[in-house]
Design a protein around this motif. Structure first.
Motif, PDB file in Angstrom:
ATOM      1  N   ARG A 101     -13.112  33.200  68.370  1.00  0.00           N
ATOM      2  CA  ARG A 101     -13.360  33.586  66.978  1.00  0.00           C
ATOM      3  C   ARG A 101     -13.487  35.087  66.846  1.00  0.00           C
ATOM      4  O   ARG A 101     -14.268  35.722  67.540  1.00  0.00           O
ATOM      5  N   VAL A 102     -12.706  35.617  65.919  1.00  0.00           N
ATOM      6  CA  VAL A 102     -12.705  37.040  65.626  1.00  0.00           C
ATOM      7  C   VAL A 102     -13.099  37.224  64.167  1.00  0.00           C
ATOM      8  O   VAL A 102     -12.631  36.492  63.300  1.00  0.00           O
ATOM      9  N   GLY A 103     -13.955  38.195  63.919  1.00  0.00           N
ATOM     10  CA  GLY A 103     -14.340  38.531  62.550  1.00  0.00           C
ATOM     11  C   GLY A 103     -14.137  40.005  62.293  1.00  0.00           C
ATOM     12  O   GLY A 103     -13.986  40.807  63.211  1.00  0.00           O
ATOM     13  N   PHE A 104     -14.142  40.356  61.019  1.00  0.00           N
ATOM     14  CA  PHE A 104     -13.953  41.742  60.616  1.00  0.00           C
ATOM     15  C   PHE A 104     -14.969  42.083  59.531  1.00  0.00           C
ATOM     16  O   PHE A 104     -15.253  41.275  58.650  1.00  0.00           O
ATOM     17  N   VAL A 105     -15.518  43.303  59.593  1.00  0.00           N
ATOM     18  CA  VAL A 105     -16.449  43.781  58.583  1.00  0.00           C
ATOM     19  C   VAL A 105     -15.932  45.111  58.048  1.00  0.00           C
ATOM     20  O   VAL A 105     -15.619  46.018  58.817  1.00  0.00           O
ATOM     21  N   ASN A 106     -15.855  45.215  56.727  1.00  0.00           N
ATOM     22  CA  ASN A 106     -15.416  46.439  56.059  1.00  0.00           C
ATOM     23  C   ASN A 106     -16.659  47.267  55.728  1.00  0.00           C
ATOM     24  O   ASN A 106     -17.357  46.983  54.755  1.00  0.00           O
ATOM     25  N   THR A 107     -16.929  48.291  56.531  1.00  0.00           N
ATOM     26  CA  THR A 107     -18.144  49.093  56.334  1.00  0.00           C
ATOM     27  C   THR A 107     -18.092  49.887  55.032  1.00  0.00           C
ATOM     28  O   THR A 107     -19.137  50.123  54.420  1.00  0.00           O
ATOM     29  N   VAL A 132     -24.754  41.807  60.924  1.00  0.00           N
ATOM     30  CA  VAL A 132     -23.471  41.409  61.509  1.00  0.00           C
ATOM     31  C   VAL A 132     -23.713  40.630  62.796  1.00  0.00           C
ATOM     32  O   VAL A 132     -23.102  39.582  63.031  1.00  0.00           O
ATOM     33  N   LYS A 133     -24.623  41.125  63.618  1.00  0.00           N
ATOM     34  CA  LYS A 133     -24.930  40.445  64.874  1.00  0.00           C
ATOM     35  C   LYS A 133     -25.514  39.056  64.621  1.00  0.00           C
ATOM     36  O   LYS A 133     -25.149  38.091  65.295  1.00  0.00           O
ATOM     37  N   GLN A 134     -26.392  38.951  63.624  1.00  0.00           N
ATOM     38  CA  GLN A 134     -26.966  37.648  63.281  1.00  0.00           C
ATOM     39  C   GLN A 134     -25.879  36.671  62.828  1.00  0.00           C
ATOM     40  O   GLN A 134     -25.859  35.517  63.261  1.00  0.00           O
ATOM     41  N   VAL A 135     -24.981  37.148  61.961  1.00  0.00           N
ATOM     42  CA  VAL A 135     -23.889  36.294  61.475  1.00  0.00           C
ATOM     43  C   VAL A 135     -23.001  35.884  62.647  1.00  0.00           C
ATOM     44  O   VAL A 135     -22.620  34.714  62.778  1.00  0.00           O
ATOM     45  N   ALA A 136     -22.696  36.840  63.502  1.00  0.00           N
ATOM     46  CA  ALA A 136     -21.827  36.554  64.658  1.00  0.00           C
ATOM     47  C   ALA A 136     -22.459  35.507  65.571  1.00  0.00           C
ATOM     48  O   ALA A 136     -21.772  34.592  66.038  1.00  0.00           O
ATOM     49  N   GLU A 137     -23.743  35.644  65.835  1.00  0.00           N
ATOM     50  CA  GLU A 137     -24.414  34.681  66.712  1.00  0.00           C
ATOM     51  C   GLU A 137     -24.544  33.315  66.042  1.00  0.00           C
ATOM     52  O   GLU A 137     -24.316  32.286  66.676  1.00  0.00           O
ATOM     53  N   THR A 138     -24.903  33.303  64.771  1.00  0.00           N
ATOM     54  CA  THR A 138     -25.073  32.039  64.048  1.00  0.00           C
ATOM     55  C   THR A 138     -23.765  31.270  63.943  1.00  0.00           C
ATOM     56  O   THR A 138     -23.728  30.057  64.142  1.00  0.00           O
ATOM     57  N   GLU A 139     -22.686  31.999  63.643  1.00  0.00           N
ATOM     58  CA  GLU A 139     -21.396  31.339  63.422  1.00  0.00           C
ATOM     59  C   GLU A 139     -20.503  31.368  64.663  1.00  0.00           C
ATOM     60  O   GLU A 139     -19.330  31.026  64.582  1.00  0.00           O
ATOM     61  N   TYR A 167     -19.135  33.797  66.610  1.00  0.00           N
ATOM     62  CA  TYR A 167     -17.981  34.692  66.728  1.00  0.00           C
ATOM     63  C   TYR A 167     -17.998  35.317  68.108  1.00  0.00           C
ATOM     64  O   TYR A 167     -19.062  35.608  68.659  1.00  0.00           O
ATOM     65  N   ASP A 168     -16.813  35.523  68.663  1.00  0.00           N
ATOM     66  CA  ASP A 168     -16.708  36.161  69.972  1.00  0.00           C
ATOM     67  C   ASP A 168     -16.665  37.677  69.852  1.00  0.00           C
ATOM     68  O   ASP A 168     -17.126  38.391  70.741  1.00  0.00           O
ATOM     69  N   VAL A 169     -16.100  38.160  68.750  1.00  0.00           N
ATOM     70  CA  VAL A 169     -15.996  39.598  68.538  1.00  0.00           C
ATOM     71  C   VAL A 169     -15.944  39.866  67.032  1.00  0.00           C
ATOM     72  O   VAL A 169     -15.357  39.104  66.271  1.00  0.00           O
ATOM     73  N   ILE A 170     -16.589  40.978  66.623  1.00  0.00           N
ATOM     74  CA  ILE A 170     -16.541  41.437  65.244  1.00  0.00           C
ATOM     75  C   ILE A 170     -16.021  42.871  65.273  1.00  0.00           C
ATOM     76  O   ILE A 170     -16.566  43.722  65.981  1.00  0.00           O
ATOM     77  N   LEU A 171     -14.978  43.133  64.504  1.00  0.00           N
ATOM     78  CA  LEU A 171     -14.370  44.462  64.432  1.00  0.00           C
ATOM     79  C   LEU A 171     -14.812  45.165  63.153  1.00  0.00           C
ATOM     80  O   LEU A 171     -14.992  44.528  62.125  1.00  0.00           O
ATOM     81  N   ASN A 187      -6.230  39.899  58.841  1.00  0.00           N
ATOM     82  CA  ASN A 187      -5.975  38.753  57.984  1.00  0.00           C
ATOM     83  C   ASN A 187      -7.267  38.485  57.216  1.00  0.00           C
ATOM     84  O   ASN A 187      -8.339  38.385  57.818  1.00  0.00           O
ATOM     85  N   PRO A 188      -7.201  38.357  55.898  1.00  0.00           N
ATOM     86  CA  PRO A 188      -8.420  38.162  55.093  1.00  0.00           C
ATOM     87  C   PRO A 188      -9.280  36.972  55.527  1.00  0.00           C
ATOM     88  O   PRO A 188     -10.489  36.970  55.278  1.00  0.00           O
ATOM     89  N   LYS A 189      -8.695  35.992  56.198  1.00  0.00           N
ATOM     90  CA  LYS A 189      -9.493  34.837  56.626  1.00  0.00           C
ATOM     91  C   LYS A 189     -10.518  35.219  57.690  1.00  0.00           C
ATOM     92  O   LYS A 189     -11.466  34.483  57.926  1.00  0.00           O
ATOM     93  N   HIS A 190     -10.363  36.378  58.319  1.00  0.00           N
ATOM     94  CA  HIS A 190     -11.292  36.832  59.360  1.00  0.00           C
ATOM     95  C   HIS A 190     -12.353  37.789  58.809  1.00  0.00           C
ATOM     96  O   HIS A 190     -13.241  38.212  59.548  1.00  0.00           O
ATOM     97  N   ASP A 191     -12.257  38.144  57.515  1.00  0.00           N
ATOM     98  CA  ASP A 191     -13.166  39.107  56.904  1.00  0.00           C
ATOM     99  C   ASP A 191     -14.501  38.433  56.573  1.00  0.00           C
ATOM    100  O   ASP A 191     -14.556  37.507  55.765  1.00  0.00           O
ATOM    101  N   ILE A 192     -15.574  38.911  57.191  1.00  0.00           N
ATOM    102  CA  ILE A 192     -16.904  38.353  56.942  1.00  0.00           C
ATOM    103  C   ILE A 192     -17.775  39.326  56.133  1.00  0.00           C
ATOM    104  O   ILE A 192     -18.987  39.146  56.040  1.00  0.00           O
ATOM    105  N   THR A 193     -17.154  40.316  55.520  1.00  0.00           N
ATOM    106  CA  THR A 193     -17.896  41.328  54.771  1.00  0.00           C
ATOM    107  C   THR A 193     -18.757  40.713  53.674  1.00  0.00           C
ATOM    108  O   THR A 193     -19.908  41.104  53.494  1.00  0.00           O
ATOM    109  N   ASP A 194     -18.215  39.738  52.936  1.00  0.00           N
ATOM    110  CA  ASP A 194     -18.995  39.108  51.865  1.00  0.00           C
ATOM    111  C   ASP A 194     -20.261  38.458  52.406  1.00  0.00           C
ATOM    112  O   ASP A 194     -21.329  38.566  51.800  1.00  0.00           O
TER     113      ASP A 194
END
Length: 171
Positions: free
Chosen positions: A29-35, A133-140, A142-146, A153-160
């Motif tokens: 699982r990969v996630g992305f955060v728009n700072t 971000v770390k809490q969301v990654a651990e809860t859900e 995710y293996d890596v958050i960029l 791909n918008p499906k990987h965006d966890i910014t919201d």
């Protein structure tokens, strides 16, 4: 004896292949955060911006007033210059140059102070956002958050999710 070691070898190979297949079956699982969005939309970032505006409002107004006074003095000098004696004109020009130099120095100092404080406030927002971000990654799981990517791909965006958690809606 040779037959047993060959059997062990085949058994070991089967275990390795099975483990390999299981590892591939697990989802990476990969996630992305728009700072930038976090800095624009999170309540903590908005509060930091409001705090900075309040903190620097007085100095900003003083600078604007000084700039307007300098412009008015310069305009007045331009109108009156033809009627002034050479010594008066030189003295007023020198005075305007000194006033402008003082104004530019104050404006530079103001901008440096504002940038320094802005960096401090944004660093605090970023530290809090990174915890979320770390809490969301651990809860859900995710293996890596960029945080930076050329394309995502918008499906990987966890910014919201992160903004919602920062704003208190996702605790």
């Amino acid at each position: 004896m040779k037959y047993l070691s060959r059997q062990c070898w085949l058994g070991l190979a089967m275990v390795v292949l099975t483990l390999s297949a299981q590892a591939q079956a697990e989802e990476f699982r990969v996630g992305f955060v728009n700072t930038d969005r976090i800095f624009r939309e999170a309540n903590t970032a908005k509060a930091a911006q409001a705090k900075l505006e309040q903190e620097f409002a007085k100095r900003d107004k003083e600078l604007a007033d000084q700039g307007n006074a300098l412009k008015a003095a310069s305009d007045k000098f331009e109108r009156e210059a033809p009627t002034l004696s050479e010594s008066q004109r030189v003295a007023r020009q020198k005075q305007l140059v000194e006033q402008d130099r003082d104004f530019q120095r104050k404006r530079r100092e103001f901008q440096e102070d504002l940038n320094s404080r802005k960096n401090e406030e944004l660093q605090q927002v970023l530290e809090r956002a990174n915890k979320v971000v770390k809490q969301v990654a651990e809860t859900e799981k995710y293996d890596v958050i960029l945080q930076e990517a050329v394309y995502i791909n918008p499906k990987h965006d966890i910014t919201d999710k992160v903004i919602k958690a920062l704003n208190g809606g996702g605790k």
